[in-house]
Design a protein around this motif. Structure first.
Motif, mmCIF file in Angstrom:
data_model
loop_
_atom_site.group_PDB
_atom_site.id
_atom_site.type_symbol
_atom_site.label_atom_id
_atom_site.label_comp_id
_atom_site.label_asym_id
_atom_site.label_seq_id
_atom_site.Cartn_x
_atom_site.Cartn_y
_atom_site.Cartn_z
ATOM 1 N N THR A 107 0.840 -1.205 0.000
ATOM 2 C CA THR A 107 0.000 0.000 0.000
ATOM 3 C C THR A 107 0.875 1.255 0.000
ATOM 4 O O THR A 107 1.811 1.361 0.791
ATOM 5 N N VAL A 108 0.565 2.194 -0.876
ATOM 6 C CA VAL A 108 1.344 3.433 -0.990
ATOM 7 C C VAL A 108 0.935 4.405 0.121
ATOM 8 O O VAL A 108 -0.247 4.512 0.461
ATOM 9 N N ALA A 109 1.913 5.120 0.670
ATOM 10 C CA ALA A 109 1.629 6.180 1.643
ATOM 11 C C ALA A 109 1.468 7.495 0.886
ATOM 12 O O ALA A 109 2.424 7.976 0.271
ATOM 13 N N VAL A 110 0.266 8.056 0.888
ATOM 14 C CA VAL A 110 0.042 9.344 0.216
ATOM 15 C C VAL A 110 0.083 10.447 1.272
ATOM 16 O O VAL A 110 -0.761 10.479 2.178
ATOM 17 N N LEU A 111 1.061 11.325 1.173
ATOM 18 C CA LEU A 111 1.205 12.416 2.140
ATOM 19 C C LEU A 111 0.619 13.700 1.559
ATOM 20 O O LEU A 111 0.753 13.973 0.361
ATOM 21 N N LEU A 112 -0.040 14.465 2.420
ATOM 22 C CA LEU A 112 -0.804 15.631 1.982
ATOM 23 C C LEU A 112 -0.349 16.861 2.773
ATOM 24 O O LEU A 112 -1.007 17.291 3.721
ATOM 25 N N PRO A 134 6.473 3.013 -0.743
ATOM 26 C CA PRO A 134 6.486 4.135 -1.687
ATOM 27 C C PRO A 134 5.690 5.313 -1.116
ATOM 28 O O PRO A 134 4.585 5.127 -0.597
ATOM 29 N N ILE A 135 6.274 6.504 -1.231
ATOM 30 C CA ILE A 135 5.617 7.709 -0.724
ATOM 31 C C ILE A 135 5.138 8.540 -1.906
ATOM 32 O O ILE A 135 5.927 8.877 -2.793
ATOM 33 N N ALA A 136 3.846 8.867 -1.915
ATOM 34 C CA ALA A 136 3.300 9.781 -2.924
ATOM 35 C C ALA A 136 2.915 11.090 -2.246
ATOM 36 O O ALA A 136 2.742 11.150 -1.019
ATOM 37 N N ILE A 137 2.808 12.144 -3.045
ATOM 38 C CA ILE A 137 2.459 13.476 -2.552
ATOM 39 C C ILE A 137 1.287 13.971 -3.389
ATOM 40 O O ILE A 137 1.272 13.785 -4.605
ATOM 41 N N ALA A 138 0.312 14.632 -2.756
ATOM 42 C CA ALA A 138 -0.819 15.162 -3.539
ATOM 43 C C ALA A 138 -1.298 16.468 -2.927
ATOM 44 O O ALA A 138 -0.904 16.834 -1.813
ATOM 45 N N GLU A 195 12.721 12.443 -3.694
ATOM 46 C CA GLU A 195 11.572 11.705 -3.153
ATOM 47 C C GLU A 195 10.269 12.445 -3.465
ATOM 48 O O GLU A 195 9.240 11.836 -3.785
ATOM 49 N N ALA A 196 10.319 13.782 -3.373
ATOM 50 C CA ALA A 196 9.111 14.567 -3.633
ATOM 51 C C ALA A 196 8.668 14.400 -5.087
ATOM 52 O O ALA A 196 7.484 14.211 -5.379
ATOM 53 N N LEU A 197 9.645 14.440 -6.016
ATOM 54 C CA LEU A 197 9.281 14.288 -7.428
ATOM 55 C C LEU A 197 8.777 12.863 -7.708
ATOM 56 O O LEU A 197 7.805 12.678 -8.445
ATOM 57 N N ALA A 198 9.400 11.869 -7.070
ATOM 58 C CA ALA A 198 8.890 10.496 -7.208
ATOM 59 C C ALA A 198 7.456 10.417 -6.676
ATOM 60 O O ALA A 198 6.639 9.637 -7.163
ATOM 61 N N GLY A 199 7.162 11.268 -5.689
ATOM 62 C CA GLY A 199 5.831 11.264 -5.070
ATOM 63 C C GLY A 199 4.721 11.780 -5.971
ATOM 64 O O GLY A 199 3.545 11.509 -5.706
ATOM 65 N N VAL A 200 5.085 12.524 -7.007
ATOM 66 C CA VAL A 200 4.048 13.005 -7.934
ATOM 67 C C VAL A 200 4.215 12.388 -9.321
ATOM 68 O O VAL A 200 3.626 12.851 -10.291
ATOM 69 N N THR A 201 5.069 11.345 -9.384
ATOM 70 C CA THR A 201 5.250 10.637 -10.666
ATOM 71 C C THR A 201 5.119 9.127 -10.415
ATOM 72 O O THR A 201 4.015 8.606 -10.343
ATOM 73 N N ARG A 202 6.267 8.474 -10.209
ATOM 74 C CA ARG A 202 6.258 7.007 -10.105
ATOM 75 C C ARG A 202 5.335 6.498 -8.995
ATOM 76 O O ARG A 202 4.512 5.589 -9.211
ATOM 77 N N ASN A 203 5.447 7.077 -7.802
ATOM 78 C CA ASN A 203 4.668 6.545 -6.680
ATOM 79 C C ASN A 203 3.206 6.972 -6.733
ATOM 80 O O ASN A 203 2.324 6.253 -6.254
ATOM 81 N N ALA A 204 2.943 8.132 -7.319
ATOM 82 C CA ALA A 204 1.540 8.553 -7.486
ATOM 83 C C ALA A 204 0.840 7.638 -8.491
ATOM 84 O O ALA A 204 -0.338 7.301 -8.334
ATOM 85 N N ALA A 205 1.583 7.224 -9.521
ATOM 86 C CA ALA A 205 1.009 6.282 -10.492
ATOM 87 C C ALA A 205 0.615 4.990 -9.785
ATOM 88 O O ALA A 205 -0.466 4.435 -9.991
ATOM 89 N N ARG A 206 1.504 4.542 -8.917
ATOM 90 C CA ARG A 206 1.229 3.300 -8.186
ATOM 91 C C ARG A 206 0.022 3.463 -7.259
ATOM 92 O O ARG A 206 -0.783 2.547 -7.106
ATOM 93 N N ALA A 207 -0.111 4.638 -6.649
ATOM 94 C CA ALA A 207 -1.251 4.892 -5.751
ATOM 95 C C ALA A 207 -2.574 4.847 -6.512
ATOM 96 O O ALA A 207 -3.634 4.708 -5.901
ATOM 97 N N LEU A 208 -2.511 4.988 -7.831
ATOM 98 C CA LEU A 208 -3.732 4.911 -8.641
ATOM 99 C C LEU A 208 -3.843 3.575 -9.372
ATOM 100 O O LEU A 208 -4.742 3.383 -10.198
#
Ligand code: NIG
Ligand code: FE
Length: 405
Positions: A280-285, A309-313, A343-356
């Protein structure tokens, strides 16, 4: 005129965001060949295969198109008055318990038509797109009845038709207990499981089911019922968890192999372990953390240690995060949560893709992925997180075509 089938981007620097290589997965003096909307080749400019059209990027940086994987961008009205009340000392929870907060947005959203919801969301969406967003997740959750939840999801789908962006829609009927079920949250959960989820599933209006597990929203037991129903109709789940307290929402989400658990400031190590085991991806806000002036930081070091994986939104919503800049979230993720710019850029690219659930389609620049790309006028990718309130976007490709503004 026939559409161009192959496009070569040459003289580029690429932050591929693939794991394992150089920082940012960077390649210098690079070229990308795009064919039928997909990345067909990535390599040194000198070796680029011929193409029907070539664009020399003059050394600009290319990243995967940005992905905002958690928004409530469709909603009626705004909560500027609540902002004033908080400045006078009221807390987010106090306002919610007094019938303000989410419920005041519910009233405004119920009163709006689909057209009105689309019209009010478009300027917010355009702000995000202007920074290089090519995929956005949009939640319902301000309807809390069948008719309005459906209306919000229709508005979300319409936004994807009106703009050149991929929309992933999430049903968030379990966001708050509506006024007509006051004192009977279980009754409302029955409405969600017996009517709203089946109807939304049948109409194909949602790609996932979300919930809000919190003292001011739903208990883990109630969320479990929602997730059982969602899983039963093959919809993936995600959860707003551990935002204001530790109710073990992330542990529950992991039991359902949730795509993501989001917020997570109060998450403990048991939740981190469960998320790691479930993928499960951790989405930080950080926008909500900032707006609510939270003090409790999400356990970033534990995420790193357990390889989560850490995502940012943006969490773009009228109450806790009236934010329409994903680049600002990169800055806040670094400054407030101490993520590295990479990590922040991965959070709105690779890891955000995984979160979806879209990791095989978008989120990295590599052969076979969809050609959703952002091109920036920057010297280093770290600048995307370093600057605050500055937009260096040069151009966007969506499915291999230049996005028109
Ligand atoms: O993600 N946490 C719950 N839901 C939203 C806030 C919604 C609102 O305040 O309107 C969030 O922060
Ligand atoms: Fe949210």
């Amino acid at each position: 005129m026939a559409e161009t089938k192959t496009l070569a981007l040459t003289n580029a620097r690429i932050a591929t965001m693939r794991r394992g290589g150089a920082p940012y997965g960077a390649i210098e003096n690079a070229a990308i060949l795009i064919e039928d909307g997909r990345i067909a080749w990535v390599g040194p400019t000198g070796e680029a295969p011929g193409a029907e059209e070539t664009a020399d990027l003059g050394g600009r940086w290319v990243t995967p198109g940005l992905i905002d994987c958690h928004t409530h961008i469709v909603h009626g009205g705004n909560r500027a008055r609540e902002f004033e009340l908080r400045l006078e000392g009221a807390s987010y929870e106090e306002i919610a318990r007094a019938g303000g907060g989410i419920l005041s947005t519910v009233t405004a959203t119920r009163a709006a038509s689909v057209d009105e919801l689309v019209a009010s969301a478009l300027p917010r969406l355009d702000h995000l797109l202007a920074e290089g967003v090519t995929t956005i997740e949009i939640k319902s959750g301000y309807g809390l009845d069948l008719e309005t939840e459906v209306k919000m999801l229709q508005a979300a789908r319409r936004l994807g038709a009106e703009r050149d962006v991929e929309v992933q829609a999430s049903l968030l009927a379990a966001h708050a207990v509506p006024p007509e079920f006051k004192g009977d949250p279980d009754g409302y959960v029955r409405l969600v499981t017996d009517q709203i989820i089946p109807a939304v599933r049948k109409a194909g209006l949602a790609d996932a089911v979300d919930g809000f597990c919190e003292g001011i929203a739903f208990s883990p037991d109630q969320i479990r019922r929602v997730f059982e129903k969602a899983s039963g109709v093959d919809l993936p789940v995600k959860l707003h968890a551990e935002q204001l307290s530790d109710l073990k929402g992330a542990v529950l989400a992991a039991q359902f192999n949730a795509l993501s658990a989001d917020h997570l400031e109060y998450l403990q190590e048991d939740g981190v372990r469960a998320m790691a085991a479930a993928g499960t991806v951790a989405v930080l806000l950080p926008g909500a953390f900032y707006t609510l002036r939270e003090k409790q930081l999400p356990p970033v070091d534990l995420f790193r240690r357990h390889g989560i994986p850490i995502a940012i939104a943006t969490d773009c919503n009228p109450g806790s995060s009236p934010v329409t800049s994903l680049l600002l979230m990169l800055n806040m993720a670094a400054t407030l949560f101490r993520l590295t710019p990479e990590e922040a850029l991965a959070g709105v690219t690779r890891n955000a893709a995984r979160a979806l659930g879209l990791a095989d389609e978008i989120g990295t620049v590599q052969c076979g992925r969809r050609a959703d790309l952002a091109i920036f006028d920057i010297e280093t990718p770290a600048e995307l997180a370093y600057r605050c309130g500055f937009n260096p976007l040069f151009a966007v490709l969506r499915e291999g075509r230049w996005r028109k503004w």
